[in-house]
Design a protein around this motif. Structure first.
Motif, PDB file in Angstrom:
ATOM      1  N   THR A   5       0.847  -1.188   0.000  1.00  0.00           N
ATOM      2  CA  THR A   5       0.000   0.000   0.000  1.00  0.00           C
ATOM      3  C   THR A   5       0.882   1.237   0.000  1.00  0.00           C
ATOM      4  OG1 THR A   5      -1.696  -1.187   1.240  1.00  0.00           O
ATOM      5  CG2 THR A   5      -1.826   1.214   1.241  1.00  0.00           C
ATOM      6  N   VAL A   6       0.587   2.195  -0.875  1.00  0.00           N
ATOM      7  CA  VAL A   6       1.358   3.434  -0.946  1.00  0.00           C
ATOM      8  C   VAL A   6       1.091   4.257   0.308  1.00  0.00           C
ATOM      9  CG1 VAL A   6       1.747   5.564  -2.239  1.00  0.00           C
ATOM     10  CG2 VAL A   6       1.259   3.428  -3.472  1.00  0.00           C
ATOM     11  N   THR A   7       2.164   4.630   1.010  1.00  0.00           N
ATOM     12  CA  THR A   7       2.032   5.392   2.253  1.00  0.00           C
ATOM     13  C   THR A   7       2.606   6.803   2.166  1.00  0.00           C
ATOM     14  OG1 THR A   7       4.084   4.435   3.102  1.00  0.00           O
ATOM     15  CG2 THR A   7       2.021   3.334   3.710  1.00  0.00           C
ATOM     16  N   GLY A   8       3.373   7.094   1.132  1.00  0.00           N
ATOM     17  CA  GLY A   8       3.933   8.438   1.042  1.00  0.00           C
ATOM     18  C   GLY A   8       4.784   8.640  -0.191  1.00  0.00           C
ATOM     19  N   HIS A   9       5.152   9.892  -0.413  1.00  0.00           N
ATOM     20  CA  HIS A   9       6.016  10.291  -1.518  1.00  0.00           C
ATOM     21  C   HIS A   9       7.419  10.519  -0.975  1.00  0.00           C
ATOM     22  CE1 HIS A   9       2.803  11.004  -4.435  1.00  0.00           C
ATOM     23  NE2 HIS A   9       2.093  11.425  -3.388  1.00  0.00           N
ATOM     24  N   VAL A  10       8.422  10.248  -1.782  1.00  0.00           N
ATOM     25  CA  VAL A  10       9.805  10.562  -1.442  1.00  0.00           C
ATOM     26  C   VAL A  10      10.242  11.657  -2.404  1.00  0.00           C
ATOM     27  CG1 VAL A  10      12.163   9.684  -1.304  1.00  0.00           C
ATOM     28  CG2 VAL A  10      10.242   8.205  -0.674  1.00  0.00           C
ATOM     29  N   TRP A  11      10.535  12.828  -1.869  1.00  0.00           N
ATOM     30  CA  TRP A  11      10.894  13.972  -2.700  1.00  0.00           C
ATOM     31  C   TRP A  11      12.400  14.045  -2.842  1.00  0.00           C
ATOM     32  CZ3 TRP A  11       6.849  15.580  -5.125  1.00  0.00           C
ATOM     33  CH2 TRP A  11       5.602  15.477  -4.524  1.00  0.00           C
ATOM     34  N   SER A  12      12.854  14.335  -4.059  1.00  0.00           N
ATOM     35  CA  SER A  12      14.283  14.429  -4.338  1.00  0.00           C
ATOM     36  C   SER A  12      14.526  15.615  -5.257  1.00  0.00           C
ATOM     37  CB  SER A  12      14.756  13.130  -5.009  1.00  0.00           C
ATOM     38  OG  SER A  12      16.089  13.250  -5.409  1.00  0.00           O
ATOM     39  N   THR A  13      15.476  16.451  -4.911  1.00  0.00           N
ATOM     40  CA  THR A  13      15.767  17.610  -5.753  1.00  0.00           C
ATOM     41  C   THR A  13      16.782  17.266  -6.836  1.00  0.00           C
ATOM     42  OG1 THR A  13      17.443  18.332  -4.187  1.00  0.00           O
ATOM     43  CG2 THR A  13      15.248  19.287  -3.968  1.00  0.00           C
ATOM     44  N   ARG A  14      17.494  16.150  -6.675  1.00  0.00           N
ATOM     45  CA  ARG A  14      18.483  15.737  -7.673  1.00  0.00           C
ATOM     46  C   ARG A  14      18.281  14.264  -7.984  1.00  0.00           C
ATOM     47  NH1 ARG A  14      24.165  17.924  -5.611  1.00  0.00           N
ATOM     48  NH2 ARG A  14      24.739  16.214  -6.969  1.00  0.00           N
ATOM     49  N   ARG A  15      18.402  13.926  -9.268  1.00  0.00           N
ATOM     50  CA  ARG A  15      18.266  12.540  -9.713  1.00  0.00           C
ATOM     51  C   ARG A  15      19.392  12.232 -10.690  1.00  0.00           C
ATOM     52  NH1 ARG A  15      11.905  11.484 -10.303  1.00  0.00           N
ATOM     53  NH2 ARG A  15      12.570   9.977 -11.842  1.00  0.00           N
ATOM     54  N   ILE A  16      19.729  10.971 -10.809  1.00  0.00           N
ATOM     55  CA  ILE A  16      20.773  10.590 -11.749  1.00  0.00           C
ATOM     56  C   ILE A  16      20.254  10.704 -13.183  1.00  0.00           C
ATOM     57  CG2 ILE A  16      21.877   9.027 -10.113  1.00  0.00           C
ATOM     58  CD1 ILE A  16      20.634   6.709 -11.742  1.00  0.00           C
ATOM     59  N   ASP A  17      21.159  10.929 -14.108  1.00  0.00           N
ATOM     60  CA  ASP A  17      20.793  10.938 -15.526  1.00  0.00           C
ATOM     61  C   ASP A  17      20.335   9.532 -15.907  1.00  0.00           C
ATOM     62  OD1 ASP A  17      21.495  13.588 -15.814  1.00  0.00           O
ATOM     63  OD2 ASP A  17      23.527  13.144 -16.492  1.00  0.00           O
ATOM     64  N   GLY A  18      19.388   9.451 -16.782  1.00  0.00           N
ATOM     65  CA  GLY A  18      18.911   8.162 -17.251  1.00  0.00           C
ATOM     66  C   GLY A  18      17.710   7.627 -16.495  1.00  0.00           C
ATOM     67  N   LEU A  19      17.360   8.249 -15.374  1.00  0.00           N
ATOM     68  CA  LEU A  19      16.169   7.823 -14.644  1.00  0.00           C
ATOM     69  C   LEU A  19      14.962   8.455 -15.339  1.00  0.00           C
ATOM     70  CD1 LEU A  19      15.446   6.117 -12.190  1.00  0.00           C
ATOM     71  CD2 LEU A  19      15.423   8.197 -10.834  1.00  0.00           C
ATOM     72  N   PRO A  20      14.049   7.631 -15.855  1.00  0.00           N
ATOM     73  CA  PRO A  20      12.923   8.181 -16.610  1.00  0.00           C
ATOM     74  C   PRO A  20      11.949   8.936 -15.714  1.00  0.00           C
ATOM     75  CG  PRO A  20      12.637   5.840 -16.284  1.00  0.00           C
ATOM     76  CD  PRO A  20      13.985   6.187 -15.730  1.00  0.00           C
ATOM     77  N   ALA A  21      10.961   9.552 -16.352  1.00  0.00           N
ATOM     78  CA  ALA A  21       9.923  10.251 -15.601  1.00  0.00           C
ATOM     79  C   ALA A  21       9.190   9.255 -14.714  1.00  0.00           C
ATOM     80  CB  ALA A  21       8.953  10.925 -16.553  1.00  0.00           C
ATOM     81  N   GLY A  22       8.942   9.641 -13.503  1.00  0.00           N
ATOM     82  CA  GLY A  22       8.258   8.786 -12.545  1.00  0.00           C
ATOM     83  C   GLY A  22       8.452   9.343 -11.150  1.00  0.00           C
ATOM     84  N   ALA A  23       7.918   8.655 -10.169  1.00  0.00           N
ATOM     85  CA  ALA A  23       7.988   9.121  -8.791  1.00  0.00           C
ATOM     86  C   ALA A  23       8.566   8.038  -7.902  1.00  0.00           C
ATOM     87  CB  ALA A  23       6.591   9.490  -8.300  1.00  0.00           C
ATOM     88  N   LEU A  24       9.191   8.457  -6.830  1.00  0.00           N
ATOM     89  CA  LEU A  24       9.634   7.537  -5.793  1.00  0.00           C
ATOM     90  C   LEU A  24       8.573   7.545  -4.702  1.00  0.00           C
ATOM     91  CD1 LEU A  24      13.366   8.601  -5.621  1.00  0.00           C
ATOM     92  CD2 LEU A  24      12.468   6.478  -6.580  1.00  0.00           C
ATOM     93  N   LEU A  25       8.029   6.371  -4.400  1.00  0.00           N
ATOM     94  CA  LEU A  25       6.977   6.264  -3.404  1.00  0.00           C
ATOM     95  C   LEU A  25       7.392   5.335  -2.276  1.00  0.00           C
ATOM     96  CD1 LEU A  25       3.824   5.844  -5.689  1.00  0.00           C
ATOM     97  CD2 LEU A  25       4.730   7.935  -4.682  1.00  0.00           C
ATOM     98  N   GLU A  26       6.965   5.671  -1.057  1.00  0.00           N
ATOM     99  CA  GLU A  26       7.145   4.780   0.075  1.00  0.00           C
ATOM    100  C   GLU A  26       5.924   3.874   0.129  1.00  0.00           C
ATOM    101  OE1 GLU A  26       8.514   5.221   4.613  1.00  0.00           O
ATOM    102  OE2 GLU A  26       6.718   6.347   4.091  1.00  0.00           O
ATOM    103  N   VAL A  27       6.161   2.576   0.289  1.00  0.00           N
ATOM    104  CA  VAL A  27       5.055   1.623   0.358  1.00  0.00           C
ATOM    105  C   VAL A  27       5.240   0.738   1.589  1.00  0.00           C
ATOM    106  CG1 VAL A  27       4.689   1.599  -2.127  1.00  0.00           C
ATOM    107  CG2 VAL A  27       6.197  -0.100  -1.116  1.00  0.00           C
ATOM    108  N   GLU A  28       4.114   0.292   2.137  1.00  0.00           N
ATOM    109  CA  GLU A  28       4.129  -0.669   3.239  1.00  0.00           C
ATOM    110  C   GLU A  28       3.723  -2.017   2.676  1.00  0.00           C
ATOM    111  OE1 GLU A  28       2.035  -1.464   7.545  1.00  0.00           O
ATOM    112  OE2 GLU A  28       2.285   0.599   6.844  1.00  0.00           O
ATOM    113  N   VAL A  29       4.602  -3.000   2.864  1.00  0.00           N
ATOM    114  CA  VAL A  29       4.387  -4.332   2.317  1.00  0.00           C
ATOM    115  C   VAL A  29       3.243  -5.008   3.064  1.00  0.00           C
ATOM    116  CG1 VAL A  29       5.453  -6.577   1.907  1.00  0.00           C
ATOM    117  CG2 VAL A  29       6.811  -4.484   1.659  1.00  0.00           C
ATOM    118  N   ASP A  30       2.293  -5.580   2.313  1.00  0.00           N
ATOM    119  CA  ASP A  30       1.154  -6.276   2.905  1.00  0.00           C
ATOM    120  C   ASP A  30       1.622  -7.518   3.666  1.00  0.00           C
ATOM    121  OD1 ASP A  30      -0.469  -4.402   1.713  1.00  0.00           O
ATOM    122  OD2 ASP A  30      -1.166  -5.731   0.114  1.00  0.00           O
TER     123      ASP A  30
END
Length: 84
Positions: A5-30
């Motif tokens: 279950t998605v529990t939160g967003h992880v915000w990052s001001t810098r990302r490596i080159d080559g990482l496509p568009a998308g989001a980093l999410l914190e999830v809790e494993v069922d």
């Protein structure tokens, strides 16, 4: 494959080159007592949404070209039980 279950967003001001568009999410494993991990999301999942996650080489090999260092990838959204 892991359900979580998605529990939160992880915000990052810098990302490596080559990482496509998308989001980093914190999830809790069922089925665990609060076990959480960070997963890369290209689907646009939201807070509270149940998702399916692939890990390891399966997750990394989804990307075209040289795979970025992604170890957990959200690959699906679990629909709520509507069977009645």
């Amino acid at each position: 494959m892991i359900s979580a279950t998605v529990t939160g967003h992880v915000w990052s001001t810098r990302r490596i080159d080559g990482l496509p568009a998308g989001a980093l999410l914190e999830v809790e494993v069922d089925g665990t007592s609060g076990s959480r991990l960070i997963a890369f999301d290209v689907l646009g999942s939201g807070l509270g949404e149940r998702v399916l996650i692939a890990q390891g080489s399966v997750a990394a090999n989804w990307f075209v070209g040289t795979p970025p260092p992604v170890d957990a990838l959200i690959i699906g959204s679990i629909d709520p039980d509507v069977s009645g």
